[in-house]
Write an enzyme that holds these catalytic residues in place. Sequence first.
Site: not given
Length: 289
Positions: A112, A190, A214, A219, A251, A253
């Site tokens: 990534i 994370r 994100d 969350e 969350h 992405a």
Amino acid sequence: MGPMRRWSWDKCRYGEELLSKIAGRGVHVPVTRTIGMDHIDLDAAARLGIAVGNAHYAPDSVADFSLMLMLVALRHCKAAVCQQNVNDYSLRGLEGRTLSSLAVSVVGTGAIDAAVMQRLSGFGCEILATGHHVNTEVAKRAAYVSQDELFRASDVISFHVPATPANHHLASRESLAEMKDGAVLVNAARPDLMDVSALAEGIEAGKIGALAMDVFEGEQGICHFNRSGDILRNRDMACLRQFLNTVLAQHMAFCMAEAIEEMAETAVAKALSSSRAEAPEAIDGVPKG
């Protein structure tokens, strides 16, 4: 009528008790349809002889989303939308910055990270990187520096490392103190990489210029429950949400058609190819960033 109970991460964690029940039903190779395995106690799985696998997908979805978060933060998009919603078309406070004028850093050197840097290279910005190993693809586009040097030199920092004890709260009060005033932080990796209370203090004090996440601790909602069923209130997240220079996504992405299909395919393939004798780390271990 009592308070509405929201989803709780603690109640969905695969601990030893739940894993032993799974094994008791003859399931010895559970495969999660996610890259992250933070919700599974791998040590407990090893003790029970359970082999845990995870899914994979191409890095493009997260890399694209990370770049979008950078641009949204740098161009004050949240503030602009809020002003436009009340018919305020002034440009005061909306002056943005170009990526080409900034030092942009990526924490991590996995797939990534390489995809993010490949995209950044088209903007002409200075790119810095730090990681435990040298990725040849990353080295083509970025200068490798120590983590401390990266924090001191960067205008924008994007985090792309797994959740490990060594990476817990990389963004903390101590590391924020090392960073430039007005640094922009991006996290599409994370939740545990960032200390939410430190972030709230950094935003309030003006140390953090903008924040785009994100994933974040708590969350699952402002109100959630611990293992005893007690209500926990994440006041820091409630605080962060109100700032115009803080952008929080849900969350998402990874959430692209291609990635979701690939995740399902790789999860099924791993489940079919794995044997009962394998240990969790034999299938995958800690997922790479």
